[in-house]
Write a protein that holds these residues in place. Structure first.
Motif, PDB file in Angstrom:
ATOM      1  N   ASP A 350      -3.108 107.254  57.644  1.00  0.00           N
ATOM      2  CA  ASP A 350      -2.209 108.364  57.622  1.00  0.00           C
ATOM      3  C   ASP A 350      -2.104 108.901  59.009  1.00  0.00           C
ATOM      4  OD1 ASP A 350      -2.069 108.492  54.916  1.00  0.00           O
ATOM      5  OD2 ASP A 350      -4.239 109.611  54.603  1.00  0.00           O
ATOM      6  N   PHE A 351      -0.899 109.046  59.422  1.00  0.00           N
ATOM      7  CA  PHE A 351      -0.470 109.346  60.928  1.00  0.00           C
ATOM      8  C   PHE A 351      -1.162 110.554  61.300  1.00  0.00           C
ATOM      9  CE2 PHE A 351       1.879 111.255  64.294  1.00  0.00           C
ATOM     10  CZ  PHE A 351       2.246 110.174  65.000  1.00  0.00           C
ATOM     11  N   ASP A 352      -1.443 111.540  60.377  1.00  0.00           N
ATOM     12  CA  ASP A 352      -2.102 112.898  60.622  1.00  0.00           C
ATOM     13  C   ASP A 352      -3.535 112.756  61.188  1.00  0.00           C
ATOM     14  OD1 ASP A 352       0.202 114.439  60.222  1.00  0.00           O
ATOM     15  OD2 ASP A 352      -0.349 114.982  58.282  1.00  0.00           O
ATOM     16  N   ASN A 353      -4.208 111.611  60.532  1.00  0.00           N
ATOM     17  CA  ASN A 353      -5.568 111.351  60.797  1.00  0.00           C
ATOM     18  C   ASN A 353      -5.463 110.623  62.123  1.00  0.00           C
ATOM     19  OD1 ASN A 353      -6.498 112.536  58.160  1.00  0.00           O
ATOM     20  ND2 ASN A 353      -6.521 110.545  57.166  1.00  0.00           N
ATOM     21  N   GLU A 386       3.742 100.699  56.514  1.00  0.00           N
ATOM     22  CA  GLU A 386       2.442 100.290  56.319  1.00  0.00           C
ATOM     23  C   GLU A 386       1.475 101.428  56.523  1.00  0.00           C
ATOM     24  OE1 GLU A 386       3.283  95.714  57.415  1.00  0.00           O
ATOM     25  OE2 GLU A 386       1.720  96.896  58.471  1.00  0.00           O
ATOM     26  N   CYS A 387       1.792 102.467  57.473  1.00  0.00           N
ATOM     27  CA  CYS A 387       1.160 103.600  57.479  1.00  0.00           C
ATOM     28  C   CYS A 387       2.024 104.949  57.360  1.00  0.00           C
ATOM     29  CB  CYS A 387       0.818 103.753  59.174  1.00  0.00           C
ATOM     30  SG  CYS A 387      -0.136 102.550  59.730  1.00  0.00           S
ATOM     31  N   THR A 388       1.244 105.877  56.486  1.00  0.00           N
ATOM     32  CA  THR A 388       2.020 106.926  56.071  1.00  0.00           C
ATOM     33  C   THR A 388       2.169 108.063  57.092  1.00  0.00           C
ATOM     34  OG1 THR A 388      -0.026 107.971  55.033  1.00  0.00           O
ATOM     35  CG2 THR A 388       1.402 106.610  53.461  1.00  0.00           C
ATOM     36  N   GLY A 389       3.209 108.906  57.072  1.00  0.00           N
ATOM     37  CA  GLY A 389       3.426 109.900  57.809  1.00  0.00           C
ATOM     38  C   GLY A 389       4.295 109.843  59.218  1.00  0.00           C
ATOM     39  N   GLY A 390       4.283 110.913  60.118  1.00  0.00           N
ATOM     40  CA  GLY A 390       4.925 110.539  61.189  1.00  0.00           C
ATOM     41  C   GLY A 390       6.514 110.749  60.944  1.00  0.00           C
ATOM     42  N   VAL A 391       7.263 110.717  62.043  1.00  0.00           N
ATOM     43  CA  VAL A 391       8.740 111.248  62.082  1.00  0.00           C
ATOM     44  C   VAL A 391       9.417 109.918  61.098  1.00  0.00           C
ATOM     45  CG1 VAL A 391       8.757 112.525  64.277  1.00  0.00           C
ATOM     46  CG2 VAL A 391       9.033 110.115  64.022  1.00  0.00           C
TER      47      VAL A 391
END
Length: 437
Positions: A350-353, A386-391
């Motif tokens: 997760d991008f936030d993590n 493959e990775c969640t989140g971000g712009v």
């Protein structure tokens, strides 16, 4: 270490590698070492990025170029943000092997050896593909040679000319918020270049038209590394000529293990992955083993813990290093400690993590008065999901759209560029500079 069932076949492959030309040269390695030494004293920032694991059937020039392009963009943003030289190191031209926690993979009633990366065996779930094949090392060498040829051409042949910074934007990134932000940022740099040219600065010189670019991979498959170790005719020192820099992973950094013993004998800059399992006492012993002369630039500590554990454990590690006077470069790997599996079976991050761990890394260094010296990312120039989140707004529901990784999930180009802007803003704040507009 993989077990090979045919020792004669293994020795034949090793013999072929021993007769091959070095992939990198001692002078290049020493140049990287000098730059890392300056970073150890707070005068540089290390950017490491690239694929989780390279694959034979995915090799093509466009893939190498696109990852190189994103790293150039990130380095430019980080240079502007930190007002420091950025050392560019690609997880490329050798990142084929992957450690595995389980020796075997079971599907239904069938159990086969785990896939350990193309340099060892193949991903297809068949007995033949999963056999540890020593000739894969030779194939990995030849692919690495091609990758390095491409990288050297891009780094010195005009592609990296800073006047082309607008052309570095990838098509799929250009349509995102970060792509637009990069365009605006590039326009400001263009204006600065025109000003320098107007006052007589030669912007066609090598400083502006070429760049240093180095390679690194995990020191995992020792027969491959040993076969490519060469004695430098200038200094008489031994260098592992498979890459400019090597790191030892969390699973293979045993103090009495073969991997630390091997790295102790080579002149390359080294890295070591550190999680919350590492105690201050153990870290000091690792420093003594990998860098017995306490040479600046020799050892990079790559921290991978997750934000919460990092805030708890990193201060004690930094305190021990400061107390013992050890010369190390601290960098953050904010991806490996944040891997999880979704309900539909995808490994993701997760991008936030990732952002939270980076923020924790900088916070701790601010508190300890130490230098946050770099970042290590698994990323690609491809438009993957493959990775969640971000712009780029990847969600669990869209992970399957372009989930192409052979191993762990990677940040796509847009997410990687967003990370660069976040770090740049933090570095500017640390220096008392205004935000990037």
């Amino acid at each position: 270490m993989p077990v090979y069932d045919n020792q004669e076949e293994l020795q034949a492959a090793v013999g072929r590698l021993e007769r091959c030309s070095p992939l990198v040269f001692a002078g290049e390695v020493r140049s990287l070492h000098e730059q890392l030494a300056r970073a150890c004293h707070g005068q540089g920032f290390l950017l490491m990025g690239g694929d989780c694991a390279e694959a034979f059937n995915e090799f093509n020039v466009d893939h190498v170029r696109d990852t190189f392009r994103v790293l150039l963009q990130m380095a430019l943003v980080l240079t502007f943000g930190s007002s420091l030289p950025v050392i560019k190191v690609g997880r490329m031209a050798g990142q084929f092997a992957k450690p595995r926690s389980e020796p075997d993979e079971v599907r239904g009633d069938v159990s086969l050896p785990s896939y350990r990366g193309d340099i060892i065996n193949r991903e297809e779930f068949t007995a033949e593909a999963r056999r540890n094949n020593p000739h894969n090392m030779v194939e990995a060498y030849h692919q690495s040679a091609q990758t390095l040829n491409i990288l050297r051409a891009f780094a010195t042949g005009g592609y990296a000319d800073i006047s082309r910074l607008q052309a570095w934007n990838l098509d799929f990134v250009e349509q995102t918020e970060e792509g637009s932000r990069y365009r605006q940022f590039a326009t400001k740099v263009d204006e600065s270049l025109r000003f320098m040219k107007a006052i007589g600065v030669d912007t066609s010189s090598a400083t502006f038209s070429k760049t240093d670019f180095y390679t690194a991979h995990e020191c995992l498959l020792l027969p491959y590394e040993q076969a490519l170790t060469r004695k430098d005719s200038t200094t008489g020192r031994w260098y592992d000529c498979s890459a400019h820099m090597l790191w030892v992973g969390e699973r293979t950094r045993e103090l009495d293990g073969a991997h630390l013993e091997f790295t102790r004998g080579i002149g390359n800059p080294l890295g070591v992955k550190i999680s919350d399992k590492c105690t201050p006492e153990e870290l000091i012993r690792i420093c003594d083993t990998m860098n017995p002369n306490n040479t600046p630039g020799k050892l990079t500590i790559i921290v991978r813990m997750g934000a919460e554990k990092l805030r708890k454990n990193l201060p004690g590690l930094i305190r021990a290093v400061q107390r013992e006077g050890k010369s190390v470069l601290w960098i953050s790997d904010p991806v490996h400690g944040n891997t999880r599996k979704t309900e539909n079976g995808f490994k993701t991050r997760d991008f936030d993590n990732i952002r939270a761990e980076l923020r924790a890394f900088f916070d701790v260094h601010d508190e300890m008065g130490s230098h946050p010296g770099g970042v290590h990312l698994e990323m690609t120039g491809e438009d993957v999901t493959e990775c969640t989140g971000g712009v780029s707004d990847v969600t669990e529901d869209t992970l399957g759209d372009r989930y192409n990784t052979y191993c762990d999930p990677r940040l796509n180009g847009s997410q990687a560029l967003e990370i660069a802007f976040l770090i740049a803003e933090r570095m500017r704040k640390r220096s008392g500079l205004p935000p990037i507009e």
